[in-house]
Design a protein around this motif. Sequence first.
Motif, PDB file in Angstrom:
ATOM      1  N   ALA A 206      11.091   6.496   0.184  1.00 13.79           N
ATOM      2  CA  ALA A 206      10.779   5.943   1.554  1.00 13.79           C
ATOM      3  C   ALA A 206       9.403   5.872   1.840  1.00 13.79           C
ATOM      4  CB  ALA A 206      11.632   6.995   2.581  1.00 13.79           C
ATOM      5  N   HIS A 207       8.597   7.022   1.112  1.00 10.90           N
ATOM      6  CA  HIS A 207       6.978   6.892   1.666  1.00 10.90           C
ATOM      7  C   HIS A 207       6.247   6.033   0.746  1.00 10.90           C
ATOM      8  CE1 HIS A 207       8.248  10.263   4.037  1.00 10.90           C
ATOM      9  NE2 HIS A 207       7.115  10.279   4.496  1.00 10.90           N
ATOM     10  N   ASP A 208       6.896   5.620  -0.503  1.00 10.11           N
ATOM     11  CA  ASP A 208       6.424   4.402  -1.098  1.00 10.11           C
ATOM     12  C   ASP A 208       6.641   3.278  -0.175  1.00 10.11           C
ATOM     13  OD1 ASP A 208       5.516   5.889  -3.283  1.00 10.11           O
ATOM     14  OD2 ASP A 208       7.685   5.251  -4.545  1.00 10.11           O
ATOM     15  N   ARG A 209       7.611   2.838   0.578  1.00  4.45           N
ATOM     16  CA  ARG A 209       7.948   1.945   1.281  1.00  4.45           C
ATOM     17  C   ARG A 209       7.008   1.789   2.676  1.00  4.45           C
ATOM     18  NH1 ARG A 209      13.307   2.847  -0.387  1.00  4.45           N
ATOM     19  NH2 ARG A 209      13.712   4.253   1.453  1.00  4.45           N
ATOM     20  N   TRP A 210       6.467   3.081   3.146  1.00  2.53           N
ATOM     21  CA  TRP A 210       5.666   3.355   4.198  1.00  2.53           C
ATOM     22  C   TRP A 210       4.133   2.807   3.716  1.00  2.53           C
ATOM     23  CZ3 TRP A 210       6.177   4.117   9.127  1.00  2.53           C
ATOM     24  CH2 TRP A 210       7.477   5.077   9.512  1.00  2.53           C
ATOM     25  N   MET A 211       3.906   3.090   2.699  1.00  2.00           N
ATOM     26  CA  MET A 211       2.520   2.579   1.983  1.00  2.00           C
ATOM     27  C   MET A 211       2.828   1.133   1.709  1.00  2.00           C
ATOM     28  SD  MET A 211      -0.393   3.305   1.342  1.00  2.00           S
ATOM     29  CE  MET A 211      -0.461   5.200   0.813  1.00  2.00           C
ATOM     30  N   TYR A 212       3.649   0.557   1.426  1.00  2.00           N
ATOM     31  CA  TYR A 212       3.653  -1.123   1.520  1.00  2.00           C
ATOM     32  C   TYR A 212       3.657  -1.421   2.697  1.00  2.00           C
ATOM     33  CZ  TYR A 212       5.505  -0.008  -3.212  1.00  2.00           C
ATOM     34  OH  TYR A 212       5.951   0.579  -4.543  1.00  2.00           O
ATOM     35  N   LEU A 213       4.355  -0.881   3.791  1.00  2.00           N
ATOM     36  CA  LEU A 213       4.260  -1.395   5.134  1.00  2.00           C
ATOM     37  C   LEU A 213       2.875  -1.077   5.798  1.00  2.00           C
ATOM     38  CD1 LEU A 213       5.774  -2.431   7.601  1.00  2.00           C
ATOM     39  CD2 LEU A 213       6.351   0.238   8.110  1.00  2.00           C
ATOM     40  N   LEU A 214       2.019  -0.169   5.582  1.00  2.00           N
ATOM     41  CA  LEU A 214       0.876   0.274   5.733  1.00  2.00           C
ATOM     42  C   LEU A 214      -0.098  -1.216   5.260  1.00  2.00           C
ATOM     43  CD1 LEU A 214      -1.327   1.498   7.397  1.00  2.00           C
ATOM     44  CD2 LEU A 214      -1.367   3.202   5.319  1.00  2.00           C
ATOM     45  N   ALA A 215       0.143  -1.276   3.942  1.00  2.00           N
ATOM     46  CA  ALA A 215      -0.762  -2.228   3.519  1.00  2.00           C
ATOM     47  C   ALA A 215      -0.336  -3.806   4.115  1.00  2.00           C
ATOM     48  CB  ALA A 215      -0.653  -2.503   1.749  1.00  2.00           C
ATOM     49  N   ALA A 216       0.750  -4.020   4.150  1.00  2.53           N
ATOM     50  CA  ALA A 216       0.858  -5.342   4.847  1.00  2.53           C
ATOM     51  C   ALA A 216       0.497  -5.378   6.334  1.00  2.53           C
ATOM     52  CB  ALA A 216       2.496  -5.445   4.767  1.00  2.53           C
ATOM     53  N   THR A 217       0.711  -4.185   6.679  1.00  2.00           N
ATOM     54  CA  THR A 217       0.270  -4.418   8.102  1.00  2.00           C
ATOM     55  C   THR A 217      -1.302  -4.704   8.329  1.00  2.00           C
ATOM     56  OG1 THR A 217       1.791  -2.639   8.869  1.00  2.00           O
ATOM     57  CG2 THR A 217       0.011  -3.163  10.375  1.00  2.00           C
ATOM     58  N   LEU A 218      -2.105  -3.908   7.594  1.00  2.00           N
ATOM     59  CA  LEU A 218      -3.410  -4.272   7.474  1.00  2.00           C
ATOM     60  C   LEU A 218      -3.867  -5.511   7.023  1.00  2.00           C
ATOM     61  CD1 LEU A 218      -4.699  -0.881   5.791  1.00  2.00           C
ATOM     62  CD2 LEU A 218      -4.656  -1.394   8.126  1.00  2.00           C
ATOM     63  N   VAL A 219      -3.188  -6.068   6.358  1.00  2.00           N
ATOM     64  CA  VAL A 219      -3.593  -7.431   5.799  1.00  2.00           C
ATOM     65  C   VAL A 219      -3.085  -8.531   6.913  1.00  2.00           C
ATOM     66  CG1 VAL A 219      -2.843  -9.593   4.233  1.00  2.00           C
ATOM     67  CG2 VAL A 219      -3.143  -7.217   3.301  1.00  2.00           C
ATOM     68  N   ALA A 220      -2.074  -8.363   7.764  1.00  2.00           N
ATOM     69  CA  ALA A 220      -1.617  -9.181   8.724  1.00  2.00           C
ATOM     70  C   ALA A 220      -2.697  -8.785   9.896  1.00  2.00           C
ATOM     71  CB  ALA A 220      -0.262  -8.720   9.062  1.00  2.00           C
ATOM     72  N   THR A 221      -3.131  -7.781  10.265  1.00  2.00           N
ATOM     73  CA  THR A 221      -4.103  -7.666  11.287  1.00  2.00           C
ATOM     74  C   THR A 221      -5.431  -8.472  10.931  1.00  2.00           C
ATOM     75  OG1 THR A 221      -3.465  -5.451  11.536  1.00  2.00           O
ATOM     76  CG2 THR A 221      -5.321  -5.670  12.483  1.00  2.00           C
ATOM     77  N   ALA A 222      -6.075  -8.199   9.676  1.00  2.00           N
ATOM     78  CA  ALA A 222      -6.990  -9.055   9.436  1.00  2.00           C
ATOM     79  C   ALA A 222      -6.773 -10.630   9.610  1.00  2.00           C
ATOM     80  CB  ALA A 222      -7.393  -8.815   7.959  1.00  2.00           C
ATOM     81  N   GLY A 223      -5.508 -11.096   9.078  1.00  2.00           N
ATOM     82  CA  GLY A 223      -5.352 -12.474   9.526  1.00  2.00           C
ATOM     83  C   GLY A 223      -5.335 -12.771  10.914  1.00  2.00           C
ATOM     84  N   VAL A 224      -4.664 -11.874  11.939  1.00  2.00           N
ATOM     85  CA  VAL A 224      -4.704 -12.271  13.278  1.00  2.00           C
ATOM     86  C   VAL A 224      -6.029 -12.512  13.785  1.00  2.00           C
ATOM     87  CG1 VAL A 224      -3.787 -11.359  15.170  1.00  2.00           C
ATOM     88  CG2 VAL A 224      -2.306 -11.245  13.542  1.00  2.00           C
ATOM     89  N   LEU A 225      -6.760 -11.382  13.659  1.00  2.00           N
ATOM     90  CA  LEU A 225      -8.305 -11.382  13.956  1.00  2.00           C
ATOM     91  C   LEU A 225      -9.206 -12.269  13.735  1.00  2.00           C
ATOM     92  CD1 LEU A 225      -8.758  -7.404  14.018  1.00  2.00           C
ATOM     93  CD2 LEU A 225      -8.102  -8.829  16.017  1.00  2.00           C
ATOM     94  N   THR A 226      -8.935 -12.995  12.507  1.00  2.00           N
ATOM     95  CA  THR A 226      -9.991 -13.667  11.756  1.00  2.00           C
ATOM     96  C   THR A 226      -9.484 -14.967  11.680  1.00  2.00           C
ATOM     97  OG1 THR A 226      -9.149 -13.164   9.544  1.00  2.00           O
ATOM     98  CG2 THR A 226     -11.042 -11.858  10.439  1.00  2.00           C
ATOM     99  N   VAL A 227      -8.290 -15.399  12.258  1.00  2.00           N
ATOM    100  CA  VAL A 227      -7.846 -16.783  12.073  1.00  2.00           C
ATOM    101  C   VAL A 227      -8.595 -17.583  13.049  1.00  2.00           C
ATOM    102  CG1 VAL A 227      -5.980 -16.521  13.761  1.00  2.00           C
ATOM    103  CG2 VAL A 227      -6.071 -18.437  12.149  1.00  2.00           C
TER     104      VAL A 227
END
Length: 244
Positions: A206-227
């Motif tokens: 489950a905490h491996d999945r938390w790590m994947y979710l964190l990484a995906a969230t950071l990438v998505a945030t960068a995309g939202v802020l810089t588009v």
Amino acid sequence: MPTADAIDASLQTVGASAPQRGGRLWTAAALLGPTLRATRIAPLLAAGIAGVAIVTPPAVTGSVLPPDNHLTLLRLAMACLGLGVTFALDDPAKPTAETLPVPAWLGALVRAVPTAVLAGACWAATLMVTASGKETASLPYADLTREAATVVAVAFLASAIGWRRSPRGIGSPLAAPMLLLGMTVVALLPTPVALLVGLGDGWDAAHDRWMYLLAATLVATAGVLTVRRYPGQPGRLGHRGDGG
């Protein structure tokens, strides 16, 4: 072979770009103080205090709770922190700041720094109160901190989406319900992909999945802020014709 005129023009371009970059840096530095003062810290501080209050009764009364009950209290404290973070990017000055000579994502980054520091301090206080009990010394605090970091990152992503979509710069009315909806979905995930698991089998996965979710969230945030924002696209944040 490039001509002498072409080389000279290229050198002039490079020489002109350096002062331009320096000017942007000075502008960004000048905006640092006002941006920090405009960051909404009070909701996050109140949320952090609420989180500490949630975990305090067992520590004060000496009540002995099962470890999974302590996990539930800590996760409620995470939810409080997340709700506080959804206010981080609220910016009533957005209509007057769309033509600033620096990218909008820079202002968001400046706001993210004190938000992360305060959220981290509140979470540290929450863990200190929880760990004061004898039966809580062995809780997996590192994994729980990973969960908290992910909740805060998702909340900041929701805040960024609300910030961009709100013409008046007040994104929390959209971000807070988005976060609550996301937490509801997480709570209802089936066992094979569950995130909110108890101690025992399945914790590491489950905490491996938390790590994947964190990484995906950071990438998505960068995309939202810089588009980029282009003319004729209402409801997006960013100065005209430049990276969002």
